[in-house]
Design an enzyme around this catalytic site. Structure first.
Site, PDB file in Angstrom:
ATOM      1  N   HIS A 143       0.674  -1.197   0.068  1.00 15.23           N
ATOM      2  CA  HIS A 143       0.037   0.122  -0.084  1.00 15.23           C
ATOM      3  C   HIS A 143       0.863   1.239  -0.061  1.00 15.23           C
ATOM      4  CE1 HIS A 143      -2.083   3.189   2.439  1.00 15.23           C
ATOM      5  NE2 HIS A 143      -3.072   2.989   1.466  1.00 15.23           N
ATOM      6  N   GLU A 156      -4.481   7.994   7.291  1.00 18.68           N
ATOM      7  CA  GLU A 156      -5.310   7.016   6.425  1.00 18.68           C
ATOM      8  C   GLU A 156      -5.658   5.995   7.394  1.00 18.68           C
ATOM      9  OE1 GLU A 156      -3.788   5.695   2.607  1.00 18.68           O
ATOM     10  OE2 GLU A 156      -5.741   4.571   2.210  1.00 18.68           O
ATOM     11  N   GLU A 161       2.222   1.633  -3.508  1.00 22.12           N
ATOM     12  CA  GLU A 161       1.052   2.331  -4.319  1.00 22.12           C
ATOM     13  C   GLU A 161       1.228   3.985  -4.155  1.00 22.12           C
ATOM     14  OE1 GLU A 161      -2.852   3.988  -3.667  1.00 22.12           O
ATOM     15  OE2 GLU A 161      -2.989   1.740  -2.938  1.00 22.12           O
ATOM     16  N   HIS A 162       1.193   4.480  -3.042  1.00 23.26           N
ATOM     17  CA  HIS A 162       1.205   5.797  -2.727  1.00 23.26           C
ATOM     18  C   HIS A 162       2.452   6.470  -3.380  1.00 23.26           C
ATOM     19  CE1 HIS A 162      -1.660   7.129   0.529  1.00 23.26           C
ATOM     20  NE2 HIS A 162      -2.194   6.099   0.095  1.00 23.26           N
TER      21      HIS A 162
END
Lengths: 432, 429
Positions: free
Chosen positions: A65, A141, A68-69
């Site tokens: 994740h 997040e 991905e950012h």
């Protein structure tokens, strides 16, 4: 390119495996303005332990994740989000347990956008500074997720159902685990998992299929990579680690998610069929026309959000159900009793055929969603089956098959329940 | 270009039919439109949920579900939407397009008939709506109101709206006590009034031609009572904030992340609103990944995972919001306002402006590629009284100038700020 026409869903798919191992799919939608490109790697939150060059590597929770950012940063200090937005395209990305997907939907300059998408996902660029900066954003997040009761319910249940499989842990990781991530972690994982043979490109829209392949050949690396071996932990027993977990949160009434592990099916057409069978089983027991579920609703035991699902991922599969209700324990007991009844008495054949007809109609309608189509094709490719055959396979499934699934895979004694309860009233809302 | 036709098929009942064969799904919405009032909102939101429970012919949910399954899994669901200070409430149906039905059955006619049956012939008892359904849906509606606290971001936005528009119809929500007070008698009376007095907008998107749709729906709704009513309700758009200095509201809950929400009045620009320019303005400020809020509050300062804004043009307000650390509240607050200040001074790069414009234009065009998007686009145009093709709207967005965006920024005034903080911070104060 190969082309295949699916009469039942009235769609055509062009596909080709490029020299570098990338699998390309194009589903033309003639007469539409919108186009959608989805570039995915078979690498998700659960892929934390894997073998490279004969050596096993362990990575912290949340790397896929985090990566991905950070992929959106470009070498010149720019950001791929801006590049794609220049033509009004809407870019985004997500990381699931199993895959990471990058996509845009747009109406102009498709080829330019496709080049940008392929380029930024295949060229990594990370610095200490950019990694540190992202820790703040992802930290927020993670907090957002931790304030979300559905998140707590889901991971609560996964921890009960599985002792070892990384599906137990949040895809985003924790504030502590992501603090361990360095540019090197990201470069390593990118090198291993973002090689074209571990990826798929799916385009839906009014585009020329051959052009998609040509652009992919121009932009992407030429060489194929190896398919990394992954380790999802010691085999699971199918018996929950514990039968219940409870958290108190700022919610209005109790919420629960319960379920049990099913026997995993590794992939291919057997997996596709099993997912469809599992889905029909859920529909028969918990679906919108199930007398049992409607009685729970009519009697006020559950609300509109009550429902169930069947999922397969990273070597596991599970049935789950839940919602908000005043008395989760009593609903849980009723569900178990209903499953035992179904196991003993079987399904009403007339209703089964009706539910099949309804599920068929609904599955046909999902082809209107570019995103769902693209995501389904990529996911099914990684699992070794053909998503567009779904409605056809559905029509073949019999009630005996679904009943067999319920008897063999939905065992009330192996169920576990994850609960979120309202906070005990000790601090009434204050201060305005 | 899409082919759309709009005609009055009964008094104050308009059918808008968008003919397209691009989709596998056909779509019908029945929207009964009324002004929002404290007296009626709870009932009007409840009615379609009660209607969905059972009809004279299909007396319970099992019977309805069976009928929908037979229609290849058609969906019919209650819908409600706020359109400024108007409330649209009714039913939404989506179903497989007729050309895909294996045996060539006519789903449109059946779905239209079922919609009519639900709307006009609910299950009753002694001339009243069926009491058990009324009570059960009251209970569910109350649970759902209570559950708004579960999703902190939407809860915070709702709280801001409530407080900022406390004396306006826009700040009216269905409240628990209003629902408690509803009886079978009162709901039946409201139901009859709702049927007779509402302006009705019906939208269809699908493969059938206007006359076919009009015939199916005309037959299904033939018994719809129609009463004489006065002027159509409108929305009161306030151009200036309630108080000269912004109002601040704080609430404490046991949460990890703070929710910061700003409510603005769009101001003078609403005297003659240019909707396309408002969209471009919002997109530059907080409407996407090239917006000032995203690039500064999130990307530059790492203060938030989300920081965005949205314009509610029907009411002339804008809401901006971010999820932040409790201790970073002031920093985030000043940055969010500083970005608007910069826009007022005209500090908008050419690329920021062009990207926003492209996003608005592309978004409008892409919306026409889904049945739900077509419905939403046409419904919006109808409610705004825009008589043009949606493609023309996209052309208007192309024509928006930078000066218009700067003018809007200068017209916008901060009215209220709401902050949802953790209990520990609250106890320290």
């Amino acid at each position: 390119m190969n082309s295949k026409t699916y009469e039942s869903v009235r769609e055509q798919v062009f596909s080709e495996k490029l020299e570098n191992g990338l699998q390309v799919f194009v589903l033309p939608k003639r007469g539409f303005n919108k186009n959608f490109a989805f570039f995915a790697t078979d690498y998700g939150g659960a892929d934390r332990r894997f073998k490279v060059d004969g050596e096993w590597i362990d990575t912290p929770e949340g790397v896929a994740h985090f990566l991905e950012h950070k992929m959106f940063d470009t070498k010149d200090g720019g950001n791929a989000l801006s590049l794609l937005s220049a033509t009004g395209a809407q870019p985004n990305a997500f990381t699931s347990t199993q895959i990471t997907g990058y996509f845009f939907s747009g109406t102009e300059n498709f080829e330019t956008n496709l080049r940008v998408l392929l380029d930024f996902v295949s060229v990594p660029y990370f610095t200490d500074e950019s990694v540190n900066k992202e820790q703040g954003i992802i930290g927020q997040e993670i907090h957002m997720g931790e304030d979300n009761p559905s998140h707590a319910l889901y991971y609560g249940l996964m921890k009960l159902l599985y002792a070892n499989n990384p599906i137990r842990d949040s895809v985003a990781g924790t504030v502590e685990s992501i603090a361990e991530i360095t540019p090197k972690t990201l470069y390593d994982c990118h090198k291993i998992f973002y090689n074209p043979s571990n990826m798929a490109l799916v385009v839906v829209g009014d585009v020329e299929p051959e052009r998609v392949c040509e652009i992919a050949r121009e932009v992407l690396p030429k060489e194929a990579g190896e398919q990394p071996l992954r380790d999802y932990g010691a085999p699971e027993t199918g018996v929950p680690t514990e039968h219940e977990t409870t958290r108190e949160m700022e919610v209005s009434q109790p919420m629960f998610m319960a379920g049990c592990a099913a026997k995993p099916v590794s992939g291919g057409e057997a997996l596709q069929r099993r997912d469809i069978v599992g889905g029909l089983a859920i529909e028969m027991i918990f679906g919108s026309s199930s007398p049992f579920a409607l009685e729970l609703y009519s009697s006020g035991a559950v609300g509109r959000d009550f429902g169930g699902g069947f999922e397969s991922a990273v070597g596991v599969a599970y049935t789950m159900f839940g919602g908000q209700c005043r008395d989760p324990q009593s609903v849980y007991d009723k569900v178990k009793a209903e499953i035992r009844r179904v196991q003993a008495e079987g399904f009403d054949e007339t209703r089964f055929n009706r539910v099949k007809k309804a599920t068929y109609g609904k599955s046909m309608r999902t082809f209107d969603s570019f995103d769902d189509v693209a995501y389904g094709i990529a996911q099914s490719h990684f699992h070794g089956f053909d998503a567009l055959r779904g409605p056809e396979v559905l029509l073949e499934v019999t009630s005996d098959e679904v009943l067999k699934f319920v008897r063999e895979n939905v065992e009330p004694d192996n169920m576990a329940i994850s609960l979120v309860l309202p906070l005990k009233p000790q601090h009434e809302g204050n201060g305005e | 270009m899409l082919k759309a036709e709009r005609r009055e098929i009964l008094p104050r009942v308009n059918l808008t039919c968008v003919h397209t064969d691009k989709f596998k799904t056909s779509f019908i919405t029945l929207n009964l439109i009324n002004g929002i009032s404290r007296e009626s909102i709870a009932s009007y939101q409840l009615i379609s949920r009660v209607l969905r429970r059972g009809t004279a012919k299909l007396p319970d949910m099992e019977a309805i579900a069976g009928a929908l399954d037979e229609l290849y899994g058609a969906d019919i669901n209650p819908n409600t939407r706020k359109i400024g200070e108007l409330l649209g409430s009714g039913l939404t149906a989506s179903f497989l397009s007729d050309d895909l039905v294996p045996k060539g059955e006519n789903l449109l006619e059946h779905v239209a008939a079922l919609l009519g049956e639900m709307l006009l012939n609910p299950r009753t008892e002694n001339g009243l709506l069926y009491a058990e359904y009324v009570e059960s849906e009251k209970r569910n509606a109350i649970d759902e109101i209570r559950a708004t606290i579960n999703e902190k971001r939407s809860y915070a936005i709702r709280q801001l709206t409530r407080k900022m528009c406390a004396d306006e119809k826009f700040g009216i929500f269905s409240e628990e006590e209003d629902i408690q007070a509803i009886t079978t008698e009162s709901l039946t009376a409201q139901y009859k009034k709702w049927l007779a007095e509402s302006r009705v907008e019906i939208l269809y998107a699908g493969t059938a031609e206007f006359d076919t749709v009009a015939a199916a729906l005309g037959a299904a709704l033939a018994e719809l009572p129609r009463a004489q009513v006065g002027a159509e309700p409108t929305t009161d758009i306030r151009l200036v904030p309630v108080t000269e200095e912004p109002r601040f509201f704080t609430e404490s809950l046991d949460v990890l992340q703070g929710q910061l929400v700003f409510g603005f009045r769009l101001g003078e620009t609403m005297k003659n609103p240019d909707y396309a320019a408002l969209s471009v303005f919002n997109t530059v400020y907080g409407g996407g990944v090239t917006s000032k809020l995203f690039l500064n509050v999130r990307e530059k300062l790492s203060l938030a995972y989300y920081a965005s804004s949205g314009v509610i043009d029907y009411k002339g307000i804008m809401i901006a919001f971010a999820g932040v650390e409790f201790t970073k509240r002031e920093l985030a607050e000043s940055e969010i306002l500083a970005q608007l200040e910069a826009m007022r001074r005209g500090e908008i790069e050419e690329w920021e402006f062009q990207f926003a414009k492209r996003a608005v234009v592309s978004g409008m065009v892409a919306n026409l590629d889904s049945p739900g998007g077509i419905e939403g686009t046409y419904f919006d145009m109808i409610m705004k009284g825009l008589d043009c093709a949606p493609e023309e709207l996209a052309q208007r967005a192309e024509a928006v100038t930078l000066q218009q965006v700067v003018d809007i920024a200068n017209s916008v005034k901060l009215d209220s700020v709401y902050f949802l903080q953790g209990t520990e911070v609250g106890n320290e104060q």
